[in-house]
Scaffold this motif. Structure first.
Motif, mmCIF file in Angstrom:
data_model
loop_
_atom_site.group_PDB
_atom_site.id
_atom_site.type_symbol
_atom_site.label_atom_id
_atom_site.label_comp_id
_atom_site.label_asym_id
_atom_site.label_seq_id
_atom_site.Cartn_x
_atom_site.Cartn_y
_atom_site.Cartn_z
ATOM 1 N N UNK A 35 59.601 71.664 25.158
ATOM 2 C CA UNK A 35 59.025 69.985 25.264
ATOM 3 C C UNK A 35 60.184 69.527 24.410
ATOM 4 N N UNK A 36 60.287 68.134 24.305
ATOM 5 C CA UNK A 36 61.326 67.091 23.951
ATOM 6 C C UNK A 36 60.859 66.846 22.517
ATOM 7 N N UNK A 37 61.876 67.456 22.223
ATOM 8 C CA UNK A 37 62.195 67.196 20.257
ATOM 9 C C UNK A 37 60.877 67.584 19.676
ATOM 10 N N UNK A 38 60.202 68.739 20.222
ATOM 11 C CA UNK A 38 58.811 69.778 19.721
ATOM 12 C C UNK A 38 60.308 69.879 18.891
ATOM 13 N N UNK A 39 59.413 69.723 17.592
ATOM 14 C CA UNK A 39 59.969 70.961 15.980
ATOM 15 C C UNK A 39 57.985 71.002 14.986
ATOM 16 N N UNK A 40 58.298 71.222 14.171
ATOM 17 C CA UNK A 40 57.557 71.811 13.033
ATOM 18 C C UNK A 40 58.411 71.383 11.146
ATOM 19 N N UNK A 41 57.733 70.658 10.554
ATOM 20 C CA UNK A 41 58.165 70.164 9.406
ATOM 21 C C UNK A 41 57.108 70.503 8.313
ATOM 22 N N UNK A 42 57.548 71.273 7.197
ATOM 23 C CA UNK A 42 57.280 71.767 5.800
ATOM 24 C C UNK A 42 55.928 70.182 5.329
ATOM 25 N N UNK A 43 54.911 70.855 4.563
ATOM 26 C CA UNK A 43 54.870 69.836 4.353
ATOM 27 C C UNK A 43 54.837 69.504 2.823
ATOM 28 N N UNK A 44 55.904 70.337 2.048
ATOM 29 C CA UNK A 44 57.085 70.397 0.979
ATOM 30 C C UNK A 44 58.127 69.247 0.870
ATOM 31 N N UNK A 45 57.810 69.147 0.067
ATOM 32 C CA UNK A 45 59.838 67.868 0.071
ATOM 33 C C UNK A 45 61.023 69.392 -0.220
ATOM 34 N N UNK A 46 61.526 69.365 -0.095
ATOM 35 C CA UNK A 46 63.056 70.059 -0.836
ATOM 36 C C UNK A 46 64.424 69.177 -0.536
ATOM 37 N N UNK A 47 65.083 69.354 -1.339
ATOM 38 C CA UNK A 47 66.479 69.221 -0.889
ATOM 39 C C UNK A 47 67.746 70.335 -1.142
ATOM 40 N N UNK A 48 68.262 70.945 -2.600
ATOM 41 C CA UNK A 48 69.095 72.069 -2.813
ATOM 42 C C UNK A 48 68.819 73.177 -2.581
ATOM 43 N N UNK A 49 69.389 73.985 -1.600
ATOM 44 C CA UNK A 49 68.226 75.417 -1.050
ATOM 45 C C UNK A 49 69.073 76.094 -0.021
ATOM 46 N N UNK A 50 68.142 77.120 -0.119
ATOM 47 C CA UNK A 50 68.688 77.878 1.173
ATOM 48 C C UNK A 50 67.199 77.743 2.074
ATOM 49 N N UNK A 51 68.077 77.436 3.370
ATOM 50 C CA UNK A 51 67.167 77.319 4.647
ATOM 51 C C UNK A 51 67.559 78.033 5.963
ATOM 52 N N UNK A 52 66.787 78.597 5.725
ATOM 53 C CA UNK A 52 67.071 79.999 7.488
ATOM 54 C C UNK A 52 66.150 79.622 8.576
ATOM 55 N N UNK A 53 66.045 79.960 10.012
ATOM 56 C CA UNK A 53 65.534 79.865 11.386
ATOM 57 C C UNK A 53 66.255 80.937 12.149
ATOM 58 N N UNK A 54 64.891 81.667 12.637
ATOM 59 C CA UNK A 54 65.702 82.841 13.921
ATOM 60 C C UNK A 54 65.749 81.587 14.841
ATOM 61 N N UNK A 55 66.220 81.272 15.952
ATOM 62 C CA UNK A 55 66.008 80.936 17.224
ATOM 63 C C UNK A 55 66.351 81.296 18.311
ATOM 64 N N UNK A 56 65.273 81.517 19.267
ATOM 65 C CA UNK A 56 65.229 82.222 20.736
ATOM 66 C C UNK A 56 65.683 81.013 21.895
ATOM 67 N N UNK A 57 66.763 81.428 22.428
ATOM 68 C CA UNK A 57 67.232 80.174 23.139
ATOM 69 C C UNK A 57 66.254 81.001 24.652
ATOM 70 N N UNK A 58 65.689 80.040 25.739
ATOM 71 C CA UNK A 58 65.186 80.980 26.630
ATOM 72 C C UNK A 58 66.890 80.593 28.326
ATOM 73 N N UNK A 59 67.609 79.331 27.739
ATOM 74 C CA UNK A 59 68.112 79.099 28.749
ATOM 75 C C UNK A 59 69.572 78.685 27.427
ATOM 76 N N UNK A 60 70.452 78.809 28.393
ATOM 77 C CA UNK A 60 72.094 78.389 28.001
ATOM 78 C C UNK A 60 72.443 76.561 26.804
#
Length: 186
Positions: A35-60
């Protein structure tokens, strides 16, 4: 520092703040954002670091997004203070923004089409330096001339409108977290 890794095989929804209606699908090992703007946010705070996610798109050309150091729980370019990497379906590019008090500054763009498929995206932020990879290939390397200095939550999901949906999996954060109490050092 702290390490946060979610392979999405278990319902870890209590460790996130959801925005919109994301669904934890542990059978398929994904978090569904359809749905429009669906997202999940961590409860902890961060700044410097490594962030990664696998996105599987169901349409182009779905509008995938990674948000770091945010003080607002959204993936929009016009509010809050944060860094935002998102895919612009209107111009067919990935865009990295610094957003300060609702004012976006483009740090770098990378022209690419995103047909339906699976994309591993990483962001490495160290001080003012950013490196972004797409499926293991470095696509951005930029220095922010006015870097944000306050940590905030990290988020993964959809930025704006969506056609069919995306699935999130393999979420990883190895970062400085001033509010971590788990004793794990990054």
């Amino acid at each position: 520092g702290t390490t946060f890794i979610d392979d999405c095989q278990w319902d870890r929804s209590a460790e996130y703040t959801p925005v919109g209606t994301p669904v934890w699908d542990t059978t398929n090992g994904v978090i569904k954002c359809d749905a429009v703007s669906d997202a999940v946010f961590t409860k902890h705070s961060y700044l410097d670091g490594y962030y990664a996610c696998r996105f599987t798109t169901l349409a182009a050309n779905e509008r995938i997004a990674i948000v770091i150091a945010t003080n607002t729980l959204n993936t929009a370019t016009d509010s809050g203070t944060k860094y935002l990497l998102y895919y612009s379906s209107s111009s067919n590019d990935l865009r990295l923004f610094r957003i300060n008090a609702g004012t976006p500054t483009t740090l770098q763009t990378y022209a690419t089409a995103l047909p339906a498929g699976t994309y591993d995206i990483t962001i490495l932020k160290v001080g003012s330096l950013f490196e972004v990879t797409l499926n293991g290939i470095k696509i951005m390397s930029v220095t922010d001339s006015a870097p944000l200095s306050v940590s905030g939550q990290a988020g993964f999901g959809v930025s704006g409108a969506i056609t069919t949906g995306i699935n999130l999996s393999n979420i990883q954060i190895i970062a400085v977290s001033p509010d971590a109490t788990n004793g794990i050092a990054a």
